[in-house]
Design an enzyme around this catalytic site. Structure first.
Site, short mmCIF file in Angstrom:
data_model
loop_
_atom_site.label_atom_id
_atom_site.label_comp_id
_atom_site.label_asym_id
_atom_site.label_seq_id
_atom_site.Cartn_x
_atom_site.Cartn_y
_atom_site.Cartn_z
N ASP A 34 -55.39 -3.24 -4.17
CA ASP A 34 -55.29 -2.36 -5.35
C ASP A 34 -56.58 -1.56 -5.59
OD1 ASP A 34 -52.76 -3.35 -5.71
OD2 ASP A 34 -53.39 -4.91 -7.11
N ARG A 77 -53.76 3.24 -11.38
CA ARG A 77 -54.96 3.12 -10.52
C ARG A 77 -55.42 4.51 -10.05
NH1 ARG A 77 -55.85 -2.00 -11.33
NH2 ARG A 77 -54.11 -3.42 -11.05
O1 SPQ Z 1 -47.26 -5.45 -10.44
P1 SPQ Z 1 -47.43 -4.23 -9.61
O2 SPQ Z 1 -46.79 -3.06 -10.26
O3 SPQ Z 1 -46.95 -4.42 -8.19
O4 SPQ Z 1 -49.01 -3.92 -9.56
C1 SPQ Z 1 -49.98 -3.72 -8.52
C2 SPQ Z 1 -51.16 -2.91 -9.20
O5 SPQ Z 1 -51.75 -2.03 -8.61
O6 SPQ Z 1 -51.47 -3.28 -10.33
C3 SPQ Z 1 -49.46 -2.98 -7.28
F1 SPQ Z 1 -48.98 -1.84 -7.50
O7 SPQ Z 1 -50.59 -4.95 -8.11
C4 SPQ Z 1 -49.94 -5.97 -7.34
C5 SPQ Z 1 -50.66 -6.12 -6.01
O8 SPQ Z 1 -50.66 -4.92 -5.27
C6 SPQ Z 1 -50.01 -7.25 -8.14
C7 SPQ Z 1 -49.77 -8.47 -7.31
C8 SPQ Z 1 -49.50 -9.77 -7.98
O9 SPQ Z 1 -49.87 -9.94 -9.16
O10 SPQ Z 1 -48.93 -10.65 -7.31
C9 SPQ Z 1 -49.84 -8.46 -5.93
C10 SPQ Z 1 -50.05 -7.22 -5.15
O11 SPQ Z 1 -48.81 -6.78 -4.63
P2 SPQ Z 1 -48.19 -7.44 -3.28
O12 SPQ Z 1 -46.90 -6.70 -3.05
O13 SPQ Z 1 -49.18 -7.20 -2.23
O14 SPQ Z 1 -47.96 -8.83 -3.55
#
Ligand code: SPQ
Length: 428
Positions: free
Chosen positions: A315, A388
């Site tokens: 992120d 972001r």
């Molecule tokens: O919750 P959301 O919308 O997917 O938020 C993001 C962010 O940038 O805030 C991604 F767009 O974070 C995710 C992160 O990329 C939050 C997260 C979690 O809390 O488990 C994990 C990551 O995603 P992923 O798909 O890699 O598990």
């Protein structure tokens, strides 16, 4: 909102609570027995969506100041909501809740905003279906119609290192017959494993350094409510870390930042780029390590960001890409195709927007190549309602010649409602 060149950023900032940990505290507290008290809960729109979903399933949740109190009703205590559950803009909410709802004894529909309805859900519906879940979707996207079923444990190898995929499967595994095992190419953020253990679940991790990780969970009789102290979000701190490095004559102390190694890849990258950061007052709270971080303006050099490092800073990559424009030499970001399926396509949006500001950036299939050193100028930046992206360009606007305008700047409410005030508070 408009941003102009700044002469320096100085002072202290305390970023809000970690988004990932905040979501999990309410979800796990709701299916635990007894009271869960959450301190420093993030009051961003995404985490409020999680509270709203569980309230609609009969969970009493008090939300006073930064303390949230969840009166859990046990693994089988959720009730059927009378309406569709709206997860807003939150991928974490929709994907993790699906793992819990797959095992309930009622039917439910989950949806969210236009961005959520474009994000891939097959990555969770496929493994959950293998466990016996019944989930209908439209072309692999939300809305998701879930009919609760009896589940059985599986051993699943995920193609992507995703904490949301891993957590959805582990949560379903709490309810399954037999053990459930998830293997991912690299260890993704492990907040679910830490907090589920803290709540009494039997979770084990076997991880190779910079290689695959397998997490095994055993079905649970019950979870017990607990105290959760949420550290500050390193993904929010990232904007001040990079701002402090990029803006000349800056010195910022960022207090109470979570530095869990599965999240702290940005610290490694900053050191590789020659950035001046110091960790102070390192401590552990609720199993999540925390520190204050002091950052000073620095001359930076290009670097390569790839492989197992990617999930630990996924992120933060938009902000890191913008920072790389100031570095001496070339920065290569690869193995980051996951950026294309976030709130926006963060590879395309970053490459286009940085190019609009005068940077030399090439978009690749799984990342970017950034040749640093070209002077940046202000531009009108479309954040695509991605929090972001908006925060990244608010910071980048501070080092560009002329004005940078971000029309839909209020999307920062998703993860950091006070962002612009906190940034302005550091300006000399
Ligand atoms: O919750 P959301 O919308 O997917 O938020 C993001 C962010 O940038 O805030 C991604 F767009 O974070 C995710 C992160 O990329 C939050 C997260 C979690 O809390 O488990 C994990 C990551 O995603 P992923 O798909 O890699 O598990």
């Amino acid at each position: 909102m408009r941003f102009n060149k700044c002469n320096g950023l100085c002072g202290e900032v305390t970023v809000p609570g970690d988004k990932s940990i905040s979501h999990r505290s309410v979800m796990f507290g709701s299916i635990a027995e007894g009271v869960t008290e959450v301190r420093n809960y993030l009051r961003g729109a995404d985490c409020l969506s999680t509270i709203s979903c569980f309230r609609k399933m009969g969970i009493e949740i008090e939300n006073r100041g930064s303390v949230v109190t969840v009166r859990g009703r046990g693994l089988r205590g959720l009730s059927r909501p009378d309406e569709v559950l709206d997860c807003g803009n939150s991928g974490t909410t929709i994907r993790l809740i699906s793992g819990i709802l797959a095992a309930q004894d009622f039917d439910v529909t989950l949806t969210g905003d236009a961005s959520i309805q474009r994000r891939p859900m097959k990555r969770i519906t496929e493994p959950l279906s293998r466990m016996g879940a019944s989930i209908e979707s439209t072309n692999g996207c939300a809305p998701l119609r879930i009919s609760g079923r009896r589940l059985h444990g599986i051993s699943y190898t995920s193609a992507v290192a995703s904490a949301q995929v891993k957590s959805a499967i582990l949560l379903a595994g709490l309810y399954a017959d037999g053990e459930t095992r998830v293997t991912e190419p690299f260890l993704s953020r492990n907040h679910s494993e830490i907090m589920l253990s803290h709540f009494g679940a039997d979770v084990r991790t076997e991880a190779e350094a910079a290689g695959p990780a397998s997490i095994t969970i055993r079905p649970a009789e019950n979870l017990h409510g607990s105290l959760v102290e949420v550290p500050g979000d390193i993904s929010s701190a990232a904007f001040f870390l990079c701002a402090g490095l990029m803006v000349p004559h800056s010195e910022i102390l960022i207090r109470n930042v979570g530095i869990n190694p599965t999240r702290a890849g940005i610290l490694t990258v900053i050191r590789d780029m020659g950035g001046d950061i110091t960790l102070l007052n390192e401590r552990a709270g609720s199993g999540e390590p925390t520190a204050d971080i002091l950052v000073r303006s620095s001359s930076l050099r290009g670097t390569v960001i790839e492989g197992g490092l990617i999930p630990t800073l996924i992120d933060e990559l938009p902000m890191i890409a913008a920072m790389a424009c100031l570095a001496d030499g070339t920065t290569v970001i690869r193995d980051a195709a996951e950026l294309k399926v976030k709130e926006s396509n963060r590879i395309a949006v970053m490459a286009q927007s940085l190019t609009a500001m005068g940077a030399d950036v090439t978009e690749t299939e799984d990342g970017m190549i950034i040749r640093g050193g070209k002077p940046l100028h202000g531009a009108v930046i479309d954040s695509h309602s991605d929090h972001r992206i908006a925060m990244t360009f608010a910071v980048t606007g501070l080092i560009a010649e002329g004005e940078t305008e971000i029309p839909d700047a209020e999307c920062v409410n998703i993860s950091y409602p006070r962002f612009y005030e906190d940034l302005a508070g550091l300006m000399k």
